[in-house]
Write a protein that holds these residues in place. Sequence first.
Motif, PDB file in Angstrom:
ATOM      1  N   ARG B 193       0.833  -1.215   0.000  1.00 53.93           N
ATOM      2  CA  ARG B 193       0.000   0.000   0.000  1.00 53.93           C
ATOM      3  C   ARG B 193       0.863   1.259   0.000  1.00 53.93           C
ATOM      4  O   ARG B 193       0.559   2.222  -0.710  1.00 53.93           O
ATOM      5  N   ASP B 194       1.932   1.249   0.794  1.00 53.22           N
ATOM      6  CA  ASP B 194       2.772   2.452   0.843  1.00 53.22           C
ATOM      7  C   ASP B 194       3.586   2.623  -0.431  1.00 53.22           C
ATOM      8  O   ASP B 194       3.879   3.748  -0.843  1.00 53.22           O
ATOM      9  N   TRP B 195       4.009   1.523  -1.024  1.00 54.16           N
ATOM     10  CA  TRP B 195       4.703   1.597  -2.315  1.00 54.16           C
ATOM     11  C   TRP B 195       3.797   2.294  -3.332  1.00 54.16           C
ATOM     12  O   TRP B 195       4.191   3.226  -4.012  1.00 54.16           O
ATOM     13  N   ARG B 196       2.560   1.839  -3.379  1.00 57.32           N
ATOM     14  CA  ARG B 196       1.619   2.335  -4.388  1.00 57.32           C
ATOM     15  C   ARG B 196       1.178   3.776  -4.097  1.00 57.32           C
ATOM     16  O   ARG B 196       1.055   4.601  -4.999  1.00 57.32           O
ATOM     17  N   ALA B 197       0.923   4.046  -2.801  1.00 55.60           N
ATOM     18  CA  ALA B 197       0.267   5.303  -2.433  1.00 55.60           C
ATOM     19  C   ALA B 197       1.023   6.529  -2.954  1.00 55.60           C
ATOM     20  O   ALA B 197       0.406   7.521  -3.356  1.00 55.60           O
ATOM     21  N   GLY B 198       2.342   6.452  -2.945  1.00 54.76           N
ATOM     22  CA  GLY B 198       3.109   7.616  -3.371  1.00 54.76           C
ATOM     23  C   GLY B 198       3.013   7.915  -4.849  1.00 54.76           C
ATOM     24  O   GLY B 198       3.259   9.049  -5.284  1.00 54.76           O
ATOM     25  N   VAL B 199       2.636   6.900  -5.628  1.00 57.85           N
ATOM     26  CA  VAL B 199       2.590   7.079  -7.081  1.00 57.85           C
ATOM     27  C   VAL B 199       1.457   8.031  -7.494  1.00 57.85           C
ATOM     28  O   VAL B 199       1.544   8.728  -8.502  1.00 57.85           O
ATOM     29  N   SER B 200       0.406   8.093  -6.662  1.00 47.66           N
ATOM     30  CA  SER B 200      -0.725   8.945  -7.057  1.00 47.66           C
ATOM     31  C   SER B 200      -0.333  10.426  -7.112  1.00 47.66           C
ATOM     32  O   SER B 200      -0.880  11.185  -7.915  1.00 47.66           O
ATOM     33  N   ILE B 217       4.092   7.277 -17.124  1.00 49.55           N
ATOM     34  CA  ILE B 217       3.491   6.507 -16.020  1.00 49.55           C
ATOM     35  C   ILE B 217       2.529   5.446 -16.580  1.00 49.55           C
ATOM     36  O   ILE B 217       2.537   4.287 -16.153  1.00 49.55           O
ATOM     37  N   GLU B 218       1.716   5.876 -17.566  1.00 49.32           N
ATOM     38  CA  GLU B 218       0.762   4.962 -18.198  1.00 49.32           C
ATOM     39  C   GLU B 218       1.495   3.728 -18.743  1.00 49.32           C
ATOM     40  O   GLU B 218       1.086   2.584 -18.518  1.00 49.32           O
ATOM     41  N   GLN B 219       2.611   3.980 -19.439  1.00 52.02           N
ATOM     42  CA  GLN B 219       3.364   2.874 -20.050  1.00 52.02           C
ATOM     43  C   GLN B 219       4.091   2.028 -18.998  1.00 52.02           C
ATOM     44  O   GLN B 219       4.377   0.853 -19.239  1.00 52.02           O
ATOM     45  N   ASN B 220       4.410   2.636 -17.872  1.00 52.44           N
ATOM     46  CA  ASN B 220       5.170   1.920 -16.844  1.00 52.44           C
ATOM     47  C   ASN B 220       4.321   1.489 -15.644  1.00 52.44           C
ATOM     48  O   ASN B 220       4.868   1.065 -14.625  1.00 52.44           O
ATOM     49  N   ALA B 221       3.005   1.589 -15.812  1.00 56.56           N
ATOM     50  CA  ALA B 221       2.125   1.311 -14.670  1.00 56.56           C
ATOM     51  C   ALA B 221       2.276  -0.135 -14.189  1.00 56.56           C
ATOM     52  O   ALA B 221       2.317  -0.402 -12.979  1.00 56.56           O
ATOM     53  N   GLU B 222       2.388  -1.074 -15.129  1.00 58.60           N
ATOM     54  CA  GLU B 222       2.540  -2.479 -14.711  1.00 58.60           C
ATOM     55  C   GLU B 222       3.883  -2.707 -14.032  1.00 58.60           C
ATOM     56  O   GLU B 222       3.968  -3.395 -13.011  1.00 58.60           O
ATOM     57  N   ALA B 223       4.929  -2.110 -14.593  1.00 52.12           N
ATOM     58  CA  ALA B 223       6.264  -2.249 -13.990  1.00 52.12           C
ATOM     59  C   ALA B 223       6.267  -1.654 -12.581  1.00 52.12           C
ATOM     60  O   ALA B 223       6.813  -2.246 -11.641  1.00 52.12           O
ATOM     61  N   LEU B 224       5.617  -0.484 -12.423  1.00 53.80           N
ATOM     62  CA  LEU B 224       5.555   0.149 -11.102  1.00 53.80           C
ATOM     63  C   LEU B 224       4.785  -0.736 -10.126  1.00 53.80           C
ATOM     64  O   LEU B 224       5.202  -0.914  -8.975  1.00 53.80           O
ATOM     65  N   ALA B 225       3.660  -1.298 -10.607  1.00 50.72           N
ATOM     66  CA  ALA B 225       2.865  -2.176  -9.744  1.00 50.72           C
ATOM     67  C   ALA B 225       3.667  -3.418  -9.353  1.00 50.72           C
ATOM     68  O   ALA B 225       3.496  -3.962  -8.260  1.00 50.72           O
ATOM     69  N   ALA B 226       4.570  -3.851 -10.249  1.00 50.16           N
ATOM     70  CA  ALA B 226       5.408  -5.040  -9.982  1.00 50.16           C
ATOM     71  C   ALA B 226       6.682  -4.667  -9.206  1.00 50.16           C
ATOM     72  O   ALA B 226       7.601  -5.477  -9.096  1.00 50.16           O
ATOM     73  N   ARG B 227       6.736  -3.444  -8.729  1.00 53.99           N
ATOM     74  CA  ARG B 227       7.857  -2.961  -7.893  1.00 53.99           C
ATOM     75  C   ARG B 227       9.188  -2.948  -8.621  1.00 53.99           C
ATOM     76  O   ARG B 227      10.227  -3.335  -8.068  1.00 53.99           O
ATOM     77  N   ASP B 228       9.146  -2.460  -9.859  1.00 51.60           N
ATOM     78  CA  ASP B 228      10.386  -2.275 -10.609  1.00 51.60           C
ATOM     79  C   ASP B 228      11.096  -1.031 -10.046  1.00 51.60           C
ATOM     80  O   ASP B 228      10.582   0.089 -10.116  1.00 51.60           O
ATOM     81  N   MET B 229      12.279  -1.226  -9.473  1.00 55.18           N
ATOM     82  CA  MET B 229      12.947  -0.127  -8.778  1.00 55.18           C
ATOM     83  C   MET B 229      13.475   0.937  -9.732  1.00 55.18           C
ATOM     84  O   MET B 229      13.461   2.128  -9.413  1.00 55.18           O
ATOM     85  N   THR B 230      13.935   0.534 -10.909  1.00 54.59           N
ATOM     86  CA  THR B 230      14.433   1.532 -11.855  1.00 54.59           C
ATOM     87  C   THR B 230      13.315   2.493 -12.263  1.00 54.59           C
ATOM     88  O   THR B 230      13.514   3.709 -12.319  1.00 54.59           O
ATOM     89  N   ALA B 231      12.143   1.915 -12.526  1.00 52.78           N
ATOM     90  CA  ALA B 231      11.002   2.763 -12.878  1.00 52.78           C
ATOM     91  C   ALA B 231      10.656   3.683 -11.703  1.00 52.78           C
ATOM     92  O   ALA B 231      10.417   4.890 -11.884  1.00 52.78           O
ATOM     93  N   MET B 232      10.648   3.133 -10.490  1.00 52.16           N
ATOM     94  CA  MET B 232      10.290   3.949  -9.336  1.00 52.16           C
ATOM     95  C   MET B 232      11.316   5.070  -9.100  1.00 52.16           C
ATOM     96  O   MET B 232      10.943   6.200  -8.763  1.00 52.16           O
ATOM     97  N   GLN B 233      12.576   4.771  -9.276  1.00 50.83           N
ATOM     98  CA  GLN B 233      13.602   5.812  -9.083  1.00 50.83           C
ATOM     99  C   GLN B 233      13.397   6.957 -10.069  1.00 50.83           C
ATOM    100  O   GLN B 233      13.523   8.129  -9.714  1.00 50.83           O
ATOM    101  N   LEU B 314      -4.647   4.348 -13.127  1.00 51.35           N
ATOM    102  CA  LEU B 314      -4.728   4.257 -11.662  1.00 51.35           C
ATOM    103  C   LEU B 314      -5.037   2.821 -11.232  1.00 51.35           C
ATOM    104  O   LEU B 314      -4.442   2.303 -10.287  1.00 51.35           O
ATOM    105  N   ARG B 315      -5.958   2.158 -11.964  1.00 48.67           N
ATOM    106  CA  ARG B 315      -6.310   0.769 -11.587  1.00 48.67           C
ATOM    107  C   ARG B 315      -5.158  -0.188 -11.871  1.00 48.67           C
ATOM    108  O   ARG B 315      -4.916  -1.110 -11.092  1.00 48.67           O
ATOM    109  N   THR B 316      -4.437   0.051 -12.980  1.00 53.20           N
ATOM    110  CA  THR B 316      -3.272  -0.806 -13.275  1.00 53.20           C
ATOM    111  C   THR B 316      -2.222  -0.670 -12.176  1.00 53.20           C
ATOM    112  O   THR B 316      -1.545  -1.633 -11.815  1.00 53.20           O
ATOM    113  N   LEU B 317      -2.111   0.543 -11.640  1.00 48.74           N
ATOM    114  CA  LEU B 317      -1.172   0.761 -10.533  1.00 48.74           C
ATOM    115  C   LEU B 317      -1.626   0.031  -9.269  1.00 48.74           C
ATOM    116  O   LEU B 317      -0.836  -0.165  -8.342  1.00 48.74           O
ATOM    117  N   GLY B 318      -2.915  -0.369  -9.263  1.00 47.36           N
ATOM    118  CA  GLY B 318      -3.410  -1.147  -8.134  1.00 47.36           C
ATOM    119  C   GLY B 318      -4.399  -0.410  -7.244  1.00 47.36           C
ATOM    120  O   GLY B 318      -4.816  -0.932  -6.204  1.00 47.36           O
TER     121      GLY B 318
END
Lengths: 393, 393
Positions: B193-200, B217-233, B314-318
């Motif tokens: 939840r905390d991983w995801r919450a900051g993305v909004s 973000i749209e293109q990387n939403a699945e990667a972000l949801a899967a906790r891809d650190m490079t995308a998050m950085q 937003l839903r893809t992000l979880g």
Amino acid sequence: MDHLHQTFSVRFTYSVYFTEQLFDSTNSLLADFFSQQATAETRKKLLVVIDSGVVSTHPNLPATITSYFSQHADSVELVTDFLILPGGEIAKNDPDSVEKIVDAVDRHGIDRHSYVAAIGGGSVLDLVGYAAAISHRGIRHIRIPTTVLSQNDSGVGVKNGVNYKGKKNFLGTFVPPVAVFNDSQFLTTLDERDWRAGVSEAVKVALIKDKAFFEWIEQNAEALAARDMTAMQYLVHRCADMHLQHIAGGDPFEMGSSRPLDFGHWSAHKLEQLTNFEIRHGEAVAIGIAMDSLYSQQLGWLSETDTNRILTTLRTLGFVLYQPMLDADNSAGVLKGLSEFREHLGGQLTIMLLKDLGRGVEVHEMDADRIRQAIATLREQESLTLQPALSGQ
Amino acid sequence: MDHLHQTFSVRFTYSVYFTEQLFDSTNSLLADFFSQQATAETRKKLLVVIDSGVVSTHPNLPATITSYFSQHADSVELVTDFLILPGGEIAKNDPDSVEKIVDAVDRHGIDRHSYVAAIGGGSVLDLVGYAAAISHRGIRHIRIPTTVLSQNDSGVGVKNGVNYKGKKNFLGTFVPPVAVFNDSQFLTTLDERDWRAGVSEAVKVALIKDKAFFEWIEQNAEALAARDMTAMQYLVHRCADMHLQHIAGGDPFEMGSSRPLDFGHWSAHKLEQLTNFEIRHGEAVAIGIAMDSLYSQQLGWLSETDTNRILTTLRTLGFVLYQPMLDADNSAGVLKGLSEFREHLGGQLTIMLLKDLGRGVEVHEMDADRIRQAIATLREQESLTLQPALSGQ
């Protein structure tokens, strides 16, 4: 190294107005101020906090203010539920004081575009300034100082603060007011001690910055002691001006190692505390000025003649330059004020001394024996001053 | 009219550093920072306040920090008596939290040239920033945010605050930190939840300012949801950069009528409160973004396609885009958030809506029926999303 760098400047601007009878219906100064600040989209409110000491000497003040704004109703929406708080240093020790102001801000829906005005001495201004600074991340704050000390010094500056567990100004912020209104009529009802106490800050700033201003005070000391209002108005104006210049020309929020416009203050803060604030700030500052002038003389920086001119001017103004607690020479005594002052400044001790009338210089250490010698001189001189009076009884 | 006019500017500067394993003995970033700030005349101290949630997932953190500064002992004097405080919004309701920090400042002799560092989520950073801002009129404050939300948004900004009698951020100030250290290693231990919450907050700023970032973000939403650190950085860095630019380019301390970088927030603040903070800020913001996007579509400003792209991202992000308290449609419900937001802004209501992806526009009123319609759409869509899952059981 991966980083983002942020830099921005924030501009602060305010005026200090000098007037008489601020709330007289024919004086449009205050109403004009609010009208100029008005914007089409928001209706701004004004919450007024008054020092109970001021209400005692001006019992009609709340009614006068209500009447003023009923005649200038388009300038701002006055909250007629005035908050009346005790003043003095003791009031700054009471955590309830801040809470009462914050609760009034909440209860009356005072937002970031509305105003909180404080009418009173330095303590009430400090309290209200602090409460305004922390409410909604900062409400517009107006100061209406009623004492000499607050009109010429603290009231025109950018600091606020309250005491915390007995530690002076432990909590506070740097936030400028949006305006200051100095009404000289309030000075006419001050008691002798409060009238006099504010003059010591003028002596202080004159001694470290402006010999001509010191000589003006020297020449007008008797008039000031006799409550000549024209002389006092000049003194307040000149002193406020120098204080504003010092702030703008330096490091307003003291973020670097710059220091405030201090002289004679390290011992004054401690002496106030040692006497449980029975001695007033300005009275303690007069003693502090005398001590540090004598210390400067011991260093060979100030001539005996000039040192005596300072002491004589302070005595002509009515100050008593000795207090028995000065001789509480132990770990809890006035000398402890030196280490506390160092901690307050953060790190290095810096004390202003005099190289000449109108010329302050900073030193980073003081010698305990020389301080004791200065105290001894003041004790001796004061006993000589008192002796004839006693023997004459 | 007799008056003195005062004007000065105060310059604020700080860096936001991006690193991994800030307290690894081989990472000299933090020690170098303190060494660069060192001055000959003062020995500076460092008081560290840590979010108890961070200590739970990083039980060795205090020992690691102590070890780090024993190896970099010349840079700053670490206070090894760490202050560990609970995090989360609830902690900001407790007046004791601020008092604990202020008392530690007093107890350890932290002066205006020393530092208080906060390690934790947004609430602990807000608390510590506030306590540092009011202690000694401002102690140097360092932020080490440990959540996505604080690393990309609140932690890099200039605000602090605590709740007062349940009112969110009723007390606070605008004071920039002296440095921010974003350590991505802390993000690896966040719960889902905390991983995801900051993305909004990143979705928010992209939608009102930068279409290309939204599409990233749209293109990387699945990667972000899967906790891809490079995308998050990348997301954290881009979002922090936009946040800093907004502050520096606008009205950093919000002294005029300018408003923060808000979209989808008026309802989010209320929804958090209505759910007694069971819903996290970022989760509430995701719902707020969805609501105000649907509202923008009703106005004909946003196409159905673009609105759906937002909701799908937003839903893809979880994120779940409906919460039953949205339908508490009475005087205490989410619609009340509109009037509270107006009061918070001070005077006029201003709400950001979307004219296009990447283009926010401000409006000064919102229609209650259109808000209810947006809520109804979200309720309906969410029940459709859940239905197959339920029938599949």
